[in-house]
Write an enzyme that holds these catalytic residues in place. Structure first.
Site, PDB file in Angstrom:
ATOM      1  N   ALA A  33      27.495  35.788  27.772  1.00  0.00           N
ATOM      2  CA  ALA A  33      28.913  36.172  27.873  1.00  0.00           C
ATOM      3  C   ALA A  33      29.618  35.350  28.933  1.00  0.00           C
ATOM      4  O   ALA A  33      28.976  34.725  29.771  1.00  0.00           O
ATOM      5  CB  ALA A  33      29.024  37.651  28.206  1.00  0.00           C
ATOM      6  N   ASN A  34      30.940  35.349  28.883  1.00  0.00           N
ATOM      7  CA  ASN A  34      31.753  34.787  29.953  1.00  0.00           C
ATOM      8  C   ASN A  34      32.118  35.901  30.926  1.00  0.00           C
ATOM      9  O   ASN A  34      32.115  37.071  30.549  1.00  0.00           O
ATOM     10  CB  ASN A  34      33.074  34.248  29.391  1.00  0.00           C
ATOM     11  CG  ASN A  34      32.932  32.887  28.768  1.00  0.00           C
ATOM     12  OD1 ASN A  34      31.951  32.598  28.104  1.00  0.00           O
ATOM     13  ND2 ASN A  34      33.930  32.049  28.981  1.00  0.00           N
ATOM     14  N   ARG A  35      32.498  35.519  32.124  1.00  0.00           N
ATOM     15  CA  ARG A  35      33.022  36.492  33.073  1.00  0.00           C
ATOM     16  C   ARG A  35      34.452  36.837  32.680  1.00  0.00           C
ATOM     17  O   ARG A  35      35.297  35.953  32.582  1.00  0.00           O
ATOM     18  CB  ARG A  35      33.117  35.863  34.451  1.00  0.00           C
ATOM     19  CG  ARG A  35      31.888  35.965  35.250  1.00  0.00           C
ATOM     20  CD  ARG A  35      32.172  35.443  36.661  1.00  0.00           C
ATOM     21  NE  ARG A  35      30.977  34.816  37.195  1.00  0.00           N
ATOM     22  CZ  ARG A  35      29.927  35.500  37.621  1.00  0.00           C
ATOM     23  NH1 ARG A  35      29.917  36.821  37.596  1.00  0.00           N
ATOM     24  NH2 ARG A  35      28.864  34.873  38.074  1.00  0.00           N
ATOM     25  N   SER A  36      34.730  38.084  32.434  1.00  0.00           N
ATOM     26  CA  SER A  36      36.099  38.518  32.183  1.00  0.00           C
ATOM     27  C   SER A  36      36.180  40.029  32.315  1.00  0.00           C
ATOM     28  O   SER A  36      35.384  40.751  31.724  1.00  0.00           O
ATOM     29  CB  SER A  36      36.541  38.130  30.766  1.00  0.00           C
ATOM     30  OG  SER A  36      37.765  38.749  30.456  1.00  0.00           O
TER      31      SER A  36
END
Ligand code: CTP
Ligand code: CA
Length: 227
Positions: A33-36
Site C-alpha cells: 500500500a501507499n501511505r495515505s
C-alpha cells in the site's frame, strides 16, 4: 439529505472523489500500500457536499467515518477503485485524491505464505491501471473537469506539470512531501495549483480549508466551462 433543493456553488453537479490508499494483496493476510490517511480526499468530498453537489466518494481502506450526505463506496484494490469510478459516471467533476498503489502482486497467493528457514518468497509485480489517466482519456463520459494530485519529494512543480500533460487532466494539486515539508498524515497541507497556463501557491492551510478553497475554485471553473 434535507427536504430543500440543494443550494450552493455546486448545486446540481455530480462530483466523484477518490480518497485513501489502495491495498494490493500479497496473500490473504499481507498487502502492498501507499501511505495515505484519506484526510484530504474525505475533506474534499465533505466540502463538495456542503457546496451543494451530489457526491460519490470512492474510498480505499481508511479509518475515517463516511462523510454525512455523501454516497461512499468502499474498495480495496486499484482495479476495484477504477471499476467503482466507472460505475459512478457520468459526473461534472472528478477529483482523484487517492494514493493508488502503482503495482500489485501478479502471483498473489491464495493461501498464507509460510516462512521457510530464511528462504525468501519472490513476488513478481505488475502495474496497476492508472485510474485518473484512464478516465481522463475516455471519449465517452469524461467529466469536463478532472483534478489530479501529486505528492512529490523533489522538483514539485516540474513533476506536477509533467503529470498534468501525461495524464490529460485539467488541474494538478501538488504537494511537497519531502522530509523537510513532512506532514504526511497530518492535518495541514501546503499545495500548489498547477494548470497548463499557471501555477498558484497557497499558504499552509488545514486540510478542511484546502478542501473548501479547492471546491470554491472548481465551482468557478465549472461555471466558466458551461456552454
Ligand atoms: N493515480 C491514479 N491511478 C494510479 C496512479 C495514480 O488515479 N494507478 C492518480 C492519483 O490519484 C493522483 C495522480 O494520479 O491524482 C498522480 O498520482 P502519482 O502517484 O503522483 O502519479 P504516478 O503517475 O503514479 O507517478 P509516480 O511515479 O510519481 O508515483
Ligand atoms: Ca504513483
Amino acid at each position: 439529505e434535507g427536504l430543500l433543493a440543494p443550494s450552493g456553488p455546486l448545486a446540481g453537479r455530480h462530483v466523484i472523489v477518490t480518497s485513501g490508499p489502495t491495498h494490493e494483496p500479497i496473500d490473504p493476510v499481507r498487502y502492498i500500500a501507499n501511505r495515505s490517511s484519506g484526510k484530504q480526499g474525505h475533506a474534499i468530498a465533505k466540502a463538495a457536499r456542503e457546496a451543494g453537489a451530489r457526491v460519490t466518494l470512492i474510498s480505499g481502506p481508511v479509518t475515517l467515518p463516511d462523510p454525512p450526505g455523501v454516497t461512499t463506496v468502499h474498495v480495496e484494490s486499484a482495479r476495484a477503485m477504477l471499476e467503482a469510478v466507472e460505475g459512478a459516471l457520468p459526473a461534472d467533476i472528478g477529483i482523484f485524491a487517492a494514493a493508488v498503489a502503482d503495482w500489485r502482486v501478479a502471483n498473489a497467493g491464495e493461501q498464507k505464505i509460510k516462512k521457510k528457514d530464511g528462504a525468501l518468497p519472490s513476488l513478481s509485480l505488475t502495474e496497476n491501471p492508472d485510474i485518473l489517466a484512464t478516465i481522463a482519456r475516455r471519449t465517452e463520459n469524461r467529466p469536463p473537469l478532472m483534478v489530479g494530485f501529486a505528492a512529490e519529494t523533489e522538483h514539485v512543480i516540474e513533476h506536477a506539470r509533467q503529470k498534468l500533460a501525461k495524464k490529460g487532466c485539467d488541474l494538478i494539486v501538488a504537494n511537497d512531501v519531502s522530509a523537510e515539508a513532512g506532514v504526511m498524515g497530518g492535518d495541514s497541507n501546503t499545495v500548489h495549483l498547477v494548470t497548463a497556463s499557471a501555477v498558484e501557491t497557497w499558504p499552509t492551510l488545514s486540510k478542511t480549508e484546502v478542501a473548501r478553497k479547492l471546491v470554491e475554485r472548481l465551482g468557478a471553473m465549472a461555471e466558466g466551462a458551461k456552454p
